[in-house]
Write a protein that holds these residues in place. Structure first.
Motif, PDB file in Angstrom:
ATOM      1  N   PHE A   1      -6.906 -11.176 -17.982  1.00 57.77           N
ATOM      2  CA  PHE A   1      -5.462 -11.209 -17.838  1.00 57.77           C
ATOM      3  C   PHE A   1      -5.041  -9.902 -17.182  1.00 57.77           C
ATOM      4  CE2 PHE A   1      -1.313  -9.885 -19.425  1.00 57.77           C
ATOM      5  CZ  PHE A   1      -0.531 -10.944 -18.991  1.00 57.77           C
ATOM      6  N   GLN A   2      -4.187  -9.978 -16.156  1.00 57.04           N
ATOM      7  CA  GLN A   2      -3.756  -8.773 -15.451  1.00 57.04           C
ATOM      8  C   GLN A   2      -2.271  -8.874 -15.146  1.00 57.04           C
ATOM      9  OE1 GLN A   2      -5.984  -7.967 -11.915  1.00 57.04           O
ATOM     10  NE2 GLN A   2      -4.774  -6.193 -11.379  1.00 57.04           N
ATOM     11  N   ALA A   3      -1.543  -7.763 -15.364  1.00 52.97           N
ATOM     12  CA  ALA A   3      -0.112  -7.707 -15.067  1.00 52.97           C
ATOM     13  C   ALA A   3       0.188  -6.352 -14.449  1.00 52.97           C
ATOM     14  CB  ALA A   3       0.703  -7.907 -16.330  1.00 52.97           C
ATOM     15  N   GLY A   4       1.226  -6.303 -13.634  1.00 51.66           N
ATOM     16  CA  GLY A   4       1.566  -5.039 -12.994  1.00 51.66           C
ATOM     17  C   GLY A   4       2.996  -5.021 -12.497  1.00 51.66           C
ATOM     18  N   ALA A   5       3.441  -3.832 -12.120  1.00 54.08           N
ATOM     19  CA  ALA A   5       4.783  -3.646 -11.575  1.00 54.08           C
ATOM     20  C   ALA A   5       4.735  -2.561 -10.511  1.00 54.08           C
ATOM     21  CB  ALA A   5       5.753  -3.259 -12.677  1.00 54.08           C
ATOM     22  N   VAL A   6       5.595  -2.695  -9.498  1.00 53.64           N
ATOM     23  CA  VAL A   6       5.672  -1.725  -8.412  1.00 53.64           C
ATOM     24  C   VAL A   6       7.135  -1.364  -8.189  1.00 53.64           C
ATOM     25  CG1 VAL A   6       5.271  -1.321  -5.944  1.00 53.64           C
ATOM     26  CG2 VAL A   6       3.643  -2.672  -7.262  1.00 53.64           C
ATOM     27  N   ILE A   7       7.404  -0.075  -8.049  1.00 50.02           N
ATOM     28  CA  ILE A   7       8.729   0.408  -7.665  1.00 50.02           C
ATOM     29  C   ILE A   7       8.548   1.166  -6.361  1.00 50.02           C
ATOM     30  CG2 ILE A   7      10.643   1.927  -8.246  1.00 50.02           C
ATOM     31  CD1 ILE A   7       9.975   1.449 -11.183  1.00 50.02           C
ATOM     32  N   GLU A   8       9.319   0.791  -5.339  1.00 43.07           N
ATOM     33  CA  GLU A   8       9.162   1.416  -4.027  1.00 43.07           C
ATOM     34  C   GLU A   8      10.531   1.635  -3.403  1.00 43.07           C
ATOM     35  OE1 GLU A   8       6.108   0.983  -0.355  1.00 43.07           O
ATOM     36  OE2 GLU A   8       6.943  -0.871  -1.142  1.00 43.07           O
ATOM     37  N   GLY A   9      10.670   2.744  -2.716  1.00 45.23           N
ATOM     38  CA  GLY A   9      11.897   3.050  -1.989  1.00 45.23           C
ATOM     39  C   GLY A   9      11.555   3.381  -0.556  1.00 45.23           C
ATOM     40  N   SER A  10      12.584   3.672   0.229  1.00 46.76           N
ATOM     41  CA  SER A  10      12.346   3.990   1.633  1.00 46.76           C
ATOM     42  C   SER A  10      13.489   4.833   2.177  1.00 46.76           C
ATOM     43  CB  SER A  10      12.225   2.689   2.429  1.00 46.76           C
ATOM     44  OG  SER A  10      11.962   2.963   3.773  1.00 46.76           O
ATOM     45  N   TYR A  11      13.139   5.836   2.962  1.00 46.80           N
ATOM     46  CA  TYR A  11      14.137   6.658   3.645  1.00 46.80           C
ATOM     47  C   TYR A  11      13.695   6.849   5.090  1.00 46.80           C
ATOM     48  CZ  TYR A  11      17.354  10.340   4.846  1.00 46.80           C
ATOM     49  OH  TYR A  11      18.334  11.061   5.462  1.00 46.80           O
ATOM     50  N   ASP A  12      14.564   6.493   6.035  1.00 47.89           N
ATOM     51  CA  ASP A  12      14.251   6.585   7.455  1.00 47.89           C
ATOM     52  C   ASP A  12      14.787   7.897   8.012  1.00 47.89           C
ATOM     53  OD1 ASP A  12      13.802   6.246  10.152  1.00 47.89           O
ATOM     54  OD2 ASP A  12      14.578   4.188  10.203  1.00 47.89           O
ATOM     55  N   PHE A  13      13.875   8.764   8.466  1.00 48.07           N
ATOM     56  CA  PHE A  13      14.260  10.035   9.069  1.00 48.07           C
ATOM     57  C   PHE A  13      14.583   9.894  10.549  1.00 48.07           C
ATOM     58  CE2 PHE A  13      11.613  11.590   5.518  1.00 48.07           C
ATOM     59  CZ  PHE A  13      12.513  12.473   4.943  1.00 48.07           C
ATOM     60  N   GLY A  14      14.334   8.743  11.133  1.00 46.80           N
ATOM     61  CA  GLY A  14      14.505   8.538  12.570  1.00 46.80           C
ATOM     62  C   GLY A  14      13.178   8.666  13.296  1.00 46.80           C
ATOM     63  N   TRP A  15      12.446   9.717  13.042  1.00 46.80           N
ATOM     64  CA  TRP A  15      11.126   9.923  13.656  1.00 46.80           C
ATOM     65  C   TRP A  15       9.999   9.416  12.754  1.00 46.80           C
ATOM     66  CZ3 TRP A  15       7.835  13.066  10.912  1.00 46.80           C
ATOM     67  CH2 TRP A  15       8.424  13.866   9.945  1.00 46.80           C
ATOM     68  N   ALA A  16      10.313   9.200  11.468  1.00 48.23           N
ATOM     69  CA  ALA A  16       9.316   8.711  10.504  1.00 48.23           C
ATOM     70  C   ALA A  16      10.026   8.050   9.339  1.00 48.23           C
ATOM     71  CB  ALA A  16       8.448   9.858  10.004  1.00 48.23           C
ATOM     72  N   VAL A  17       9.285   7.257   8.576  1.00 49.14           N
ATOM     73  CA  VAL A  17       9.819   6.599   7.383  1.00 49.14           C
ATOM     74  C   VAL A  17       9.030   7.109   6.178  1.00 49.14           C
ATOM     75  CG1 VAL A  17      10.171   4.404   6.204  1.00 49.14           C
ATOM     76  CG2 VAL A  17      10.496   4.540   8.673  1.00 49.14           C
ATOM     77  N   PHE A  18       9.750   7.591   5.162  1.00 46.42           N
ATOM     78  CA  PHE A  18       9.144   8.073   3.929  1.00 46.42           C
ATOM     79  C   PHE A  18       9.342   7.005   2.863  1.00 46.42           C
ATOM     80  CE2 PHE A  18       9.654  10.392  -0.152  1.00 46.42           C
ATOM     81  CZ  PHE A  18       8.349  10.841  -0.260  1.00 46.42           C
ATOM     82  N   SER A  19       8.249   6.570   2.209  1.00 50.52           N
ATOM     83  CA  SER A  19       8.311   5.509   1.197  1.00 50.52           C
ATOM     84  C   SER A  19       7.584   5.939  -0.070  1.00 50.52           C
ATOM     85  CB  SER A  19       7.659   4.228   1.733  1.00 50.52           C
ATOM     86  OG  SER A  19       8.260   3.811   2.912  1.00 50.52           O
ATOM     87  N   PRO A  20       8.304   6.449  -1.070  1.00 49.29           N
ATOM     88  CA  PRO A  20       7.646   6.727  -2.347  1.00 49.29           C
ATOM     89  C   PRO A  20       7.326   5.423  -3.063  1.00 49.29           C
ATOM     90  CG  PRO A  20       9.976   7.252  -2.478  1.00 49.29           C
ATOM     91  CD  PRO A  20       9.695   6.832  -1.066  1.00 49.29           C
ATOM     92  N   ASN A  21       6.220   5.415  -3.809  1.00 46.77           N
ATOM     93  CA  ASN A  21       5.728   4.197  -4.433  1.00 46.77           C
ATOM     94  C   ASN A  21       5.124   4.553  -5.786  1.00 46.77           C
ATOM     95  OD1 ASN A  21       3.486   2.354  -5.139  1.00 46.77           O
ATOM     96  ND2 ASN A  21       3.989   1.317  -3.239  1.00 46.77           N
ATOM     97  N   ALA A  22       5.485   3.799  -6.832  1.00 48.90           N
ATOM     98  CA  ALA A  22       4.898   3.962  -8.160  1.00 48.90           C
ATOM     99  C   ALA A  22       4.390   2.593  -8.615  1.00 48.90           C
ATOM    100  CB  ALA A  22       5.923   4.499  -9.146  1.00 48.90           C
ATOM    101  N   GLN A  23       3.142   2.550  -9.094  1.00 43.36           N
ATOM    102  CA  GLN A  23       2.528   1.293  -9.534  1.00 43.36           C
ATOM    103  C   GLN A  23       1.972   1.470 -10.939  1.00 43.36           C
ATOM    104  OE1 GLN A  23      -0.482  -0.014  -6.754  1.00 43.36           O
ATOM    105  NE2 GLN A  23       0.689   0.758  -5.020  1.00 43.36           N
TER     106      GLN A  23
END
Length: 170
Positions: free
Chosen positions: A28-50
């Motif tokens: 049996f396996q269960a999980g959760a992911v929280i992810e965000g995103s911020y666009d700097f224009g030249w790059a995209v920053f995406s923090p992620n917690a699992q």
């Protein structure tokens, strides 16, 4: 959420001895992911917690040695694996790429993870690692090429991965 049940029948022979067994396993396996995103224009920053948790059990229902059935059932310890992973990702495109009119996408991700494994004894290991990938999409979304490399060190366990993916749509 993932759940599974596996039944395995096997016959093994080695030298003078032969073994057969009927083995069952449940996972049996269960999980959760929280992810965000911020666009700097030249790059995209995406923090992620699992966060994930898996529980597995198994037992040998019946077995025999050299044709003689054994009266004992072998019961395997239940195993629990809990993992927390923090992985911020920075993604950006380089122009020009190998294919005219398209961009080469690059992602870089440092990683921090902790795992707790519990069976007959409890083991907790934390560490870090990194992931780097290069991806090239073809014109008009007709396919892609992707190369990914990652490395992780948790306590005394080293894990590495080199993966190549290719797709072509007709």
């Amino acid at each position: 959420m993932i759940a599974g049940l596996n039944q395995t029948l096997a016959d093994l022979s080695r030298d003078e001895n032969s073994y057969s067994y009927d083995y069952s396993r449940a996972v049996f396996q269960a999980g959760a992911v929280i992810e965000g995103s911020y666009d700097f224009g030249w790059a995209v920053f995406s923090p992620n917690a699992q966060l994930s948790h898996a529980h597995g059990t198994g037992e040998t229902v019946a077995y025999d040695i050299d044709g003689e059935e054994q009266n004992n059932k072998l019961k395997f310890e239940a195993v629990d694996l809990t993992r927390l992973q923090l992985q911020p990702t920075l993604a950006f495109s380089l122009v020009p790429s190998f294919i005219p009119g398209e961009a080469l996408n690059i992602t870089a991700s440092p990683r921090f993870a902790c795992e707790r494994i519990q069976s007959a004894r409890i083991s907790t290991q934390c560490g870090g690692g990194a992931e780097l990938s290069f991806a090239q999409s073809f014109a008009a979304n007709q396919g892609f090429l992707k190369l990914k490399a990652s490395y992780e060190n948790l306590g005394d366990n080293d894990r590495s991965l080199l993966q190549f993916n290719a797709a072509l749509r007709f």
